[in-house]
Design an enzyme around this catalytic site. Structure first.
Site, short mmCIF file in Angstrom:
data_model
loop_
_atom_site.label_atom_id
_atom_site.label_comp_id
_atom_site.label_asym_id
_atom_site.label_seq_id
_atom_site.Cartn_x
_atom_site.Cartn_y
_atom_site.Cartn_z
N GLU A 32 0.85 -1.19 0.00
CA GLU A 32 0.00 0.00 0.00
C GLU A 32 0.88 1.24 0.00
OE1 GLU A 32 -3.23 2.02 3.09
OE2 GLU A 32 -1.75 0.57 3.81
N LYS A 77 -8.87 1.62 -2.28
CA LYS A 77 -9.11 1.17 -0.90
C LYS A 77 -10.50 1.58 -0.44
CE LYS A 77 -6.97 1.41 3.70
NZ LYS A 77 -5.79 1.93 4.44
N CYS A 87 -4.84 -2.93 3.16
CA CYS A 87 -4.66 -2.67 4.59
C CYS A 87 -5.92 -2.95 5.41
CB CYS A 87 -4.15 -1.26 4.80
SG CYS A 87 -3.35 -1.03 6.43
#
Length: 506
Positions: free
Chosen positions: A271, A330, A381
């Site tokens: 990320e 994300k 994440c």
């Protein structure tokens, strides 16, 4: 219960740690004890949040940095504790509808699963009871293939409930003439029927999971995909400085070239590996992009995309010809770290908390991620804590899992808990998973949750491993969390029958 997860990882405690909470339901006012239990569990399990400090590299004073870290820990802990208190209040209220212990255990189990489903739909979610078993108890984790993480949560709550009932009703089996007095019952005495039932349930659930664990993978050579992982190890405190930007370019360029020489088919970066805005086509003077054009090996690049007045945290599929083939933005952003809740009200006060300096924009919840090797399941994440994202993508044809995370500045405890989350997602979907993180732990996990390789903590590493594409669908992938609905239905039927029986007796 807080000791069941990293760093202590004493996972067997989960099968007894709920007993005191179950027992408090019989108290006149269980709220205080439930709150204490909730703070104890979530506070210990999430203590790694204090790793936010120091934030002095962002220009925040030392005292302010401590205050931010403590506020985050208190907020997240109380949010988790609120689930426990809600469970205690609701369970006690429903207990008034039935004196039957088994029905009460069913009620408590169903309610906990319902509450975890509700909490997991919110912005703060991490400490499901299910993840207390990951990545160690692989047999019980395979129950996740049946109906997701709530299957494991239900198992833990039910076994604890039976043990609590064995303790609470211990005086019923004593042969002492003073058995009517609870104080006369020895502390070691338990109700043998409930104890035997709890042990039988615990063993049966593990046997079911073990049978799933022992299913052969039967992966075929034509489904193999050799992937490379780069763990850049660029601390956040320098990531957005000129020094950090140069280190990122050097580390990921060299890592890409090293892996290309090992004949990998694709390379995964973490990320935000490159703290820059990527366009389509990318900037031709970027050395990582130049390396891709030179070596012609596909790469999944963690970077950012400009959107409206802000940006997304994204993973790009960049082919060997330099084309951006696909993109995943994300979905689950970290409150106060990547966006500011109620920004119009709080933005001017706490905007400095954000490491980027402005709120990011979350991706759409219905994204799919196609690659030249087939459709992938992607999480960036914090997405890893939300099993429904992985279930949805697997149901839509995702053949393997890619997760990209930063995990700096948090401790090894948080990083291992994150690995535990991804291990559960691999088992639930019956997919191979490749994990790339900035500072650890990067890993390769097979569909049975076995970690074939795991990186070090706060180290620069490159690694190549073969994973396999799969198209199988578990019950959870097909039907989602159907067990919680079944438990809710059983509760409704059980209570209705008992109320009907009581009316007929009158």
């Amino acid at each position: 219960m807080g000791l069941t997860v990293a760093p202590a990882s004493i996972w067997p405690l989960a099968w007894i740690a709920l007993i005191p909470l179950w027992v408090t339901i019989s108290d006149r006012n269980p709220i205080q004890k439930a709150l204490a239990w909730g703070i104890g569990y979530h506070g210990v399990a999430l203590s790694w949040v204090l790793g936010l400090h120091p934030l002095t590299w962002m220009g925040i004073p030392w005292v302010g940095s401590v205050a931010i870290a403590l506020t985050a820990l208190v907020l997240f802990t109380l949010w988790g504790a609120a689930l426990v208190v809600t469970w205690a209040i609701t369970t006690k209220a429903l207990f008034n509808l039935t004196p039957n212990p088994l029905t009460r255990i069913l009620i408590g189990t169903a309610l906990w699963c319902i509450l975890e489903s509700i909490w997991s739909a919110g912005p703060l979610w991490w400490t499901s009871l299910s993840y207390t078993q990951s990545p160690h108890n692989l047999a019980i984790l395979h129950l996740g293939q049946i109906s997701g993480p709530n299957t494991i949560t239900a198992a833990i709550v039910a076994v604890n409930g039976l043990l609590a009932e064995a303790w609470s009703d211990r005086q019923k089996q004593t042969t002492s003439p003073n058995s009517s007095s609870a104080s006369s019952v020895p502390l070691w005495f338990v109700h043998k029927g409930y104890l035997a039932t709890s042990v039988a349930l615990l063993i049966s659930l593990h046997l079911i999971g073990f049978s799933l664990y022992n299913q052969p993978l039967n992966d075929q050579p034509n489904t193999a995909l050799k992937v490379g992982i780069i763990q850049g190890n660029i601390p956040n405190r320098i990531k957005f400085t000129p020094q950090g930007f140069r280190s990122s370019l050097t580390g990921y360029t060299n890592g890409y070239i090293t892996l290309a020489k090992q004949k990998v088919q694709a390379i995964l970066t973490p990320e935000g590996a490159l703290s820059s805005i990527w366009t389509d086509p990318p900037s031709t003077n970027d050395p990582v992009y130049q390396a891709i054009l030179n070596k012609r090996i596909l790469a999944w690049i963690g970077a950012h995309r400009r959107r409206e007045r802000s940006f997304t945290n994204s993973l790009f599929t960049v082919t060997g010809t330099g084309e951006i083939y696909s993109r995943y933005d994300k979905i689950n952003l970290v409150p106060f770290g990547e966006y500011i809740p109620f920004e119009q009200l709080l933005g001017g006060i706490i905007n400095s908390i954000s490491a980027i300096g402005t709120s990011q924009i979350a991706g759409e919840s219905n994204q799919l991620f196609d690659t030249p090797f087939g459709r992938a399941i992607v999480g960036i994440c914090f997405d890893s804590a939300f099993s429904r994202h992985f279930q949805r993508q697997a149901a839509a044809g995702g053949q393997f899992i890619l997760t990209a995370s930063n995990n700096d500045p948090y401790s090894a405890a948080m990083q291992f808990q994150h690995h535990a989350q991804d291990t559960m997602r691999a088992i639930e979907t019956n997919r191979w998973a490749a994990r790339a993180t900035n500072t650890g732990y990067s890993a390769i996990v097979d569909p049975h949750g076995r970690t074939l390789w795991i990186s070090g903590h706060n180290t620069y590493e490159v690694h190549a491993e073969t994973i396999y594409r799969r198209q199988t669908q578990t019950l959870y992938v097909r039907w989602g969390d159907w067990l919680t609905l079944v438990l809710l239905g059983l509760v409704a039927v059980s209570i209705s029958l008992e109320i009907g029986n009581n009316k007929s007796k009158k």
